[in-house]
Each structure stands twice: as C-alpha cells, then as structure tokens.
Design an enzyme around this catalytic site. Structure first.
Site, short mmCIF file in Angstrom:
data_model
loop_
_atom_site.label_atom_id
_atom_site.label_comp_id
_atom_site.label_asym_id
_atom_site.label_seq_id
_atom_site.Cartn_x
_atom_site.Cartn_y
_atom_site.Cartn_z
N HIS A 1 -5.75 -1.29 5.38
CA HIS A 1 -5.59 -0.47 6.60
C HIS A 1 -6.73 -0.56 7.61
O HIS A 1 -7.36 0.44 7.93
CB HIS A 1 -5.31 0.99 6.25
CG HIS A 1 -6.20 1.62 5.21
ND1 HIS A 1 -7.56 1.53 5.23
CD2 HIS A 1 -5.89 2.36 4.12
CE1 HIS A 1 -8.06 2.20 4.20
NE2 HIS A 1 -7.07 2.70 3.51
N HIS B 1 2.45 14.21 0.92
CA HIS B 1 1.73 15.43 0.57
C HIS B 1 2.69 16.60 0.61
O HIS B 1 3.57 16.66 1.48
CB HIS B 1 0.60 15.70 1.58
CG HIS B 1 -0.56 14.77 1.43
ND1 HIS B 1 -1.38 14.77 0.33
CD2 HIS B 1 -1.03 13.80 2.24
CE1 HIS B 1 -2.32 13.85 0.47
NE2 HIS B 1 -2.13 13.24 1.61
N ASP C 1 0.61 2.43 3.80
CA ASP C 1 -0.26 3.53 3.38
C ASP C 1 0.56 4.82 3.26
O ASP C 1 0.08 5.91 3.62
CB ASP C 1 -1.45 3.72 4.33
CG ASP C 1 -2.57 4.56 3.68
OD1 ASP C 1 -2.43 4.93 2.49
OD2 ASP C 1 -3.55 4.86 4.37
N HIS D 1 0.82 -1.21 0.00
CA HIS D 1 0.00 0.00 0.00
C HIS D 1 0.86 1.26 0.00
O HIS D 1 1.10 1.87 1.03
CB HIS D 1 -0.89 -0.03 1.25
CG HIS D 1 -2.07 0.87 1.17
ND1 HIS D 1 -3.30 0.52 1.65
CD2 HIS D 1 -2.21 2.11 0.65
CE1 HIS D 1 -4.16 1.50 1.43
NE2 HIS D 1 -3.52 2.48 0.83
N ASP E 1 -8.99 2.62 -3.56
CA ASP E 1 -8.45 3.20 -2.33
C ASP E 1 -8.42 4.73 -2.35
O ASP E 1 -8.11 5.35 -3.35
CB ASP E 1 -7.04 2.69 -2.05
CG ASP E 1 -6.50 3.24 -0.75
OD1 ASP E 1 -7.17 3.10 0.27
OD2 ASP E 1 -5.42 3.86 -0.77
N ASN F 1 -4.90 5.59 -7.06
CA ASN F 1 -5.63 6.87 -6.99
C ASN F 1 -4.77 8.03 -7.45
O ASN F 1 -4.62 9.04 -6.78
CB ASN F 1 -6.18 7.12 -5.58
CG ASN F 1 -5.08 7.25 -4.55
OD1 ASN F 1 -3.99 6.70 -4.73
ND2 ASN F 1 -5.36 7.94 -3.46
N HIS G 1 1.36 5.10 -1.91
CA HIS G 1 0.89 6.11 -2.86
C HIS G 1 2.13 6.79 -3.44
O HIS G 1 2.77 7.58 -2.77
CB HIS G 1 -0.02 7.12 -2.15
CG HIS G 1 -1.28 6.50 -1.63
ND1 HIS G 1 -2.38 6.28 -2.42
CD2 HIS G 1 -1.59 6.00 -0.41
CE1 HIS G 1 -3.34 5.70 -1.71
NE2 HIS G 1 -2.88 5.51 -0.49
N ARG H 1 2.01 8.60 -6.18
CA ARG H 1 1.54 9.90 -6.67
C ARG H 1 1.80 10.20 -8.14
O ARG H 1 1.50 11.30 -8.59
CB ARG H 1 2.12 11.04 -5.83
CG ARG H 1 1.82 10.95 -4.34
CD ARG H 1 0.34 11.17 -4.07
NE ARG H 1 0.07 11.30 -2.63
CZ ARG H 1 -0.99 10.77 -2.03
NH1 ARG H 1 -1.87 10.08 -2.74
NH2 ARG H 1 -1.19 10.94 -0.75
#
Lengths: 434, 337
Positions: free
Chosen positions: A235, A312, A308, A64, A155, A98, A66, A68
């Site tokens: 999660h 950001h 996860d 899991h 997700d 995502n 991200h 980006r």
C-alpha cells in the site's frame, strides 16, 4: 460444492488476459477451461451464463486482505471475507497475518488454510516476519514456507529495527520467499490519524508525515540491495515512495509495489468532517500523491492494486477519528473504484487495469493457478465484468461481515457479473451462490 | 480551506460555523448577559425547563465551571458527565456513551474531549445542540468568543463608550500577536479564525517546532520567531499556555530556553506599546510563558477573560436553545427573577 462434471459456457463476452482482447466464448468443464473460441456450442446439460457486453477476465487476485480470522470474527471470517472477495471478482486472496494469534507459526497458518478450503475463492496465507509481529525475533519462515507461504509481512506495522530486517532479508533469500513491508517509521507516525499536511494542520489532527513511509521504503531498498532479497512494498501512498521504487527497479533490484483503490481515488480532504470511515493506514494523502500513484499504474512502476480490505465492527469506528481503528472495506468495491480512478482518471486501457488486479499480483504472490491466461487446460478462475454497469453501494447488501465502507450510498461504475472459482459459478448475476 | 461544514446554526463546533456575523451576534447577546451578571441575583429564566449536560472526557475545571454557571444563570437544569479517559478503553463506544446520556432527555451537550473532531462526531449522533468546549488541538470556540468580547469591552471602556454601542469596527486592523505553542493549541485554532474574520491582523510567534506543519489557508499575516521585534508593533499580545502536562516539552530544548525566547518577561513587557493588552487563556504557567509581575499588571486582562466567559457562554447557550438567532434578548433578560 464443485460438481466435477459440471459444464459452464460463458457466452458473448470479450476475453481479456495478458495476451490482449478478443471476442470469444469460454467453455468450462469441471475445474478447467475446456475451450476458448467464438460461437461455441453449449453441450447438453451445460449451464450458459450471459457475458454479453462484458469482459471475461482471469479472476482477480488480492495481495492484501484482512480476513480477521482467527481472533476478530466479529469483523470478518474467512467465509464471509471470501464471499465478499468472490462478489468483487476475486478468485484468490492473500490473508494478512495480523490475526490474533498472528500467523507466526505453522499451527496458525494451517488453521487459516484449513478454514480456506471450503471458501468461495482461494485463500492463500501470508506469514509474519517476526514472532508476534513484535519486530524482534524472526518467525519460523522455513516451517511456514513448507506450508506454501510465499510472502511474509508484519503488516499493520513495519519492522522497525533495520538489523532485524536485514537478517529477515538474508534468511528469506535462501527460501526464495518475498518480504512485504508496511512502510511506516513508527517514531514519526505515533499518534497520527491522518496525512500530515494542510488539512491536518487546520483540523488539529495529529499527522502521519509522508516521510514516515518514505524513510522505510528507502531503507528496505538499501537492504534489498545489500542482501539480494526480494522486497514487496505494501500500500504505497506517496509520490516519492514510487519514485524510489522506480529507481530501484531500473537498477535491477527485485522489488515490487502495490497501491490500494482508495489511495488512487481519495485524498486527505475527505477527513474534513472527521469521519473515521476515511481513516486508513497509511492515510489518504494529497491530490499530488493520488495523481502520482495513478501515473505509477500507467507507467508500470506499480505492480498491483491490492485492497487492504480491513473490516471493523461498528464500535471500532463510532468514536473519534484519533481513537478509531484504521482501515476500510475493499473487496467488493475495488474493481469499480480502480476502473473509475484509472480508466476515467488517466485513460488507461481496461485490459491494463485488469492486469493490475489479476495476473500481475498473481505473479507477485507466486499463485500459478491464478491470473490466466484464459486458454484450454488452464484453471477455470474467471471473472465476468460489466464495465458500464452503474450500481449503488448498499452496506446492508455487502457480503462482508462489516460495513465500514466510505462508498456507502455512492454510485460506482463497473460491476462483477459472474465469478467462476475452479470451475464453480460462485457468483452469478452479482449474487454469491453459497 | 475551511473547517468542517457548518450545521445550520444548530451546533457550535467551530468558529468558522459562525462567520463574522455570527460572532457579532454572540457578542451582542453577551452584552446583555454581562449586565445580568451585575445584578444582585444574576439569573434569568431564559432556559427554564431545558437541560444542559457537560460531557467532559478531559480534565478541566474552569471551562466546565464556566459553562455550568452560564447554564444555571439561564435557569437551565445542569447535569455533569465525566468520562474518565477514553470511552473506548471501557469497551463502550463514544456513540454508546453519548446516546446513553442523551436518552435522559438533553437539550444541549457541552463536549470537551482530548481528540480533535469529537464534538463533530457527537453532533452526528444526537438531536441535542452540541457545543464544542475544546476538542484536542482543533478548536475551543467559546474561548475565542470570550477573547473577542474582552478585547472589544476593554477598547470601548478606554474610549469612554458603552461596549454595547461599539460594533466590530474596533477589530479592523487590530494587530494581534499570538505567541507560543500554536501547533497543539485549540485556543489558537479558534482565536486566529475569529479574530481574522472580524478584521484583525494576526501574527504568529513561535519556535519552528511549535508551529503547525502547514499554514496553508490560515488567515495569518505573518509568522515570526523574534518576539522582541514583534512586541512594539502589536495592540494585543496573546500568550498561549505551554501544555507541559501533554509532553510539549519534547518539542523544546528546555523551559529556560523557551522563556528566554518567547516568555513575556518584565523586560519584554516594556517593549509593548503603552496601551497594548496582554491576554492568556489560563491557566498560566507563571515564570514560563508569562512572568509573575507581568501577569498582575493592569494591562493584563486575564481575569476579565474569565469573568466574560460566563456571559459569552450564556449567549451561546441562549442562541442555540433559546429563541434562536435574532431573538429579542432584551425582553427575555428583562424578567429577572
């Protein structure tokens, strides 16, 4: 890039894999393990890496992450994310779909796979369950599956419509792929920024009740039973979610579950200062939930620890808790945080914690070259862990492009010393080599 | 459980930052400013040369006006900054907005924001003193302070005493019912803690859907759903505003049903003890949480709350920016212009 003729000797460590622990050196030639045994000689021209006092384990596998890319390269790229992964001991990550555009077509999946080809770890791709992750029309799962996609998820959000999810399970079953759910009934969680409970009530922050997750876990277990589909729960954060997964497993259903290092280690009390670094989805829960998740790792109900990892940029967090984006970094701190929560927190054996981070997720993701065991002929995906090394998390030194870690300035115990990916020493003495 | 940690008295983010002694200090200083308000020129030079900025990200007329009046009566320079909705929507982070404003040279920021904890965040980024003028459902500390001030003032007057001579003992055992939408109310989250810190006994009266999910750690004596049985036993009936503009209606079958169960109708007002006070933070939804004829009864002290708001906010700004806690306020307000 990998020199096919390179030889690396990992000397003086304790080999751990699903067969147990033993003192042994590991000789790697090219992309595979050439020998595992005690007192191995270093062949001429080989590179010797010190593994004294360390665990020599199969590379970690993250279900899991991200990464980006495409779409939010200011937060992370496949390159920076894979470098962070390698520094964290990972030799494979599953990139979440995502992105923008999302991975709901062969074109986007191919793009991410292509970006991953030169990366510092294997970059596998998860596909979206529905087109645009909008929860309405099934994404082209067969087309994606033909590219090697084994796991599908929307997700970031759960598939809200039970009828759409039922069709997805039925369709996925025929392809032999797994549906991974972000369990969150959005009607119950809308506007929520933290766990709904005593702290949210006092702080005046709209809450996300445990039931928003649990209702969807219950629904998907029912749908997995109805369709014979394979369900993976992303999660999980509450005690009752794990109870339901345990019951489904004992019933013989094909369900698996992951938990994150932060849900194993932090509670909703962290939100008392309204710091958006602690905002994650699902939210940090109560101490009772944390303790139940740890117990789930001990009993085996939990199949994997997954990061996860959610990078950001600063502006997404430099606002109010309610407006901030949810998510925290995980790849570079996951091992240490998990060891802290589980070996110190429950007395779990190191080898079992490593299993939750390596061979067990490798199986969930169907990544056959990952997770060991470490034996001659196996792919040389290895991490060398110093379980006693204490280190301070310094955001500026992270390989991730983002800095949103709640562990900044804190001292963790357990560090990755070296990582070998397909035989290449991509991390040596804690530093990425490229 | 307590709220966010206090910040050495540099900011006012939560009434929990003050404690009972801090609240008493504000009320004591406010006494002097109430007196200033009665002068022909209600202005003192206490904050001359200081700049106070009101940074409002939410519609508000009375609170903003009250703070700006307070700052002007202290001779501070006042600037207003309105953030239309969320700063994030404009592509600028809240931090950028706040740093831009404070770069102009600001001594105090008065922050109103629709999200809980906004003032806490702002306080992390600036050197200026930060006053929370309402953050989402969380707190509205100056409202609680002016409410406490008003209660003490009225009780003192009734006893024929000068408010300044009455200490916090008037709150000891004072029975206060807070009625209405507790769940979404920053007024309640400040008021309950302030009143309880001073020794009042707080009862919450609300339908279940308007109570917080958890009251663990709240200094509340009891919760009730039958207003009629509570009213005869209270000294203060504090009605909260039903925030219809924020969709609170979805928590209720209908306004009619709310008013039938929780509105202070003329009949219900008759259940109150003769000397009980009726309070409301405004603006009132007449005919919903309070009946027209009750709002205008002498026992309703709503306009006094508004009037005292200016003096209490003067006290807060003075204590944060003036000579600090323990300052000789008498000497400063004595030099009226």
């Amino acid at each position: 890039m990998t020199d096919a003729a390179s030889t690396v000797l990992l000397r003086g460590g304790t080999v751990v894999d699903e067969h147990g622990e033993r003192r042994a050196d590991v000789l790697v030639h090219g992309t595979a393990i050439a020998d595992v045994g005690s007192g191995l000689d270093a062949p001429a021209g080989s590179r010797v890496l010190d593994a004294g006092g360390c665990l020599v384990a199969p590379g970690l596998v993250d279900l899991h992450a991200h990464l980006r890319q495409p779409g939010a390269e200011e937060a992370e790229t496949v390159e920076t994310g894979s470098r962070a992964a390698a520094r964290g001991g990972y030799t494979a990550v599953l990139a979440m779909p995502n992105t923008d555009p999302p991975v709901d077509s062969a074109a986007v999946a191919s793009e991410v796979l292509a970006l991953g080809r030169g990366a510092l770890c294997r970059v596998a791709v998860a596909g979206a369950i529905t087109v645009g992750r909008a929860g309405e029309h099934l994404a082209p799962m067969a087309e994606l599956s033909a590219l090697g996609v084994r796991l599908f998820t929307d997700d970031g959000a759960g598939v809200q419509d039970p009828e759409v999810m039922r069709r997805a399970f039925e369709y996925a079953r025929g392809l032999g792929v797994t549906l991974a759910q972000h369990c969150e009934v959005s009607d119950l969680s809308a506007g929520g920024a933290m766990h709904e409970g005593a702290w949210s009530s006092r702080l005046g922050v709209p809450g996300v009740p445990a039931e928003a997750e649990e209702l969807m876990v219950a629904r998907d277990i029912a749908l997995a039973r109805m369709t014979g589909g394979r369900a993976h729960f992303l999660h999980l954060s509450t005690a009752r979610s794990l109870d339901m997964v345990a019951a489904a497993k004992s019933e013989g259903l094909a369900v698996t579950a992951e938990v994150t290092p932060h849900h194993l280690s932090l509670t909703d009390a962290e939100l008392a200062g309204y710091d958006p670094l602690y905002k994650v989805s699902p939210p940090l829960r109560s101490p009772e939930d944390v303790s139940a998740l740890r117990q789930g790792c001990v009993t085996g109900v939990v199949d994997a620890i997954a990061t996860d990892h959610a990078p950001h940029p600063p502006e997404a967090k430099e606002t109010t808790l309610q407006e901030a984006a949810p998510g925290m970094l995980g790849l570079e701190t996951s091992l240490a945080v998990s060891l802290g929560a589980l070996t110190d927190g429950t007395g779990m054996a190191l080898v079992d914690v490593v299993g939750l981070l390596s061979w067990r997720p490798a199986r969930v993701a169907g990544l056959h070259d990952q997770g060991g065991p470490l034996a001659a002929g196996a792919a040389a995906n290895i991490c060398v862990i110093d379980p006693g090394e204490r280190w301070e998390v310094t955001p500026a030194r992270l390989a991730s492009r983002s800095r949103n870690t709640p562990w900044a300035g804190k001292t963790l115990t357990g560090k990755v010393r070296h990582t070998l990916f397909r035989g290449e020493a991509v991390v040596v003495d804690g530093e990425a080599q490229r | 459980m307590s709220g966010a940690p206090a910040d050495g008295g540099r900011h006012l983010l939560s009434v929990s930052d003050l404690g009972s002694e801090g609240i008493e200090e504000v009320l004591r200083v406010a006494d002097a400013f109430v007196e200033v308000a009665r002068r022909p020129i209600p202005k003192v030079p206490a904050l001359r040369g200081r700049t106070v900025v009101t940074l409002f990200a939410e519609e508000s007329t009375r609170t903003r006006l009250s703070f700006e009046t307070a700052a002007r009566r202290l001779s501070a320079d006042v600037m207003s900054f309105s953030m239309a909705g969320s700063s994030a929507k404009k592509g600028e982070s809240l931090r950028d907005t706040v740093e831009t404003v404070t770069a102009m040279g600001v001594d105090a920021l008065v922050v109103r924001h629709p999200c809980a904890g906004a003032a806490h965040q702002v306080a992390r980024w600036v050197d200026a003193a930060v006053v929370n003028a309402g953050d989402g459902w969380h707190e509205h500390p100056t409202q609680a302070l002016l409410d406490c001030y008003t209660i003490r003032q009225v009780l003192a007057e009734r006893a024929g005493r000068d408010p300044a001579s009455v200490g916090m003992e008037c709150f000891d055992g004072l029975r206060v019912a807070i009625v209405g939408d507790i769940r979404h109310s920053r007024v309640a989250r400040s008021g309950i803690w302030a009143l309880a810190a001073l020794g009042a006994r707080v009862t919450l009266v609300a339908p279940g859907s308007l109570l917080p999910t958890s009251l663990q750690g709240w200094p509340v004596e009891r919760t009730a759903s039958d207003l009629d049985t509570v009213l005869p036993e209270v000294d203060v009936c504090y009605l909260l505003r039903l925030q219809l503009e924020r969709g609170v209606g979805a928590h209720l079958p209908s306004l009619r049903e709310y008013t039938a169960g929780y509105g202070l109708t003329a009949r219900r007002a008759g259940l109150l003890a003769e000397d009980a006070l009726v309070m409301h933070p405004g603006p009132m939804n007449r005919g919903v949480e309070i009946a027209d004829e009750v709002a205008d009864l002498p026992r309703s002290v709503v306009l006094r709350q508004v009037a005292n708001g200016v003096a209490v906010r003067m006290a807060v700004l003075f204590l944060l920016l003036g000579a600090g806690v323990g300052a000789d306020v008498g000497a400063l307000v004595g030099e009226g212009e």
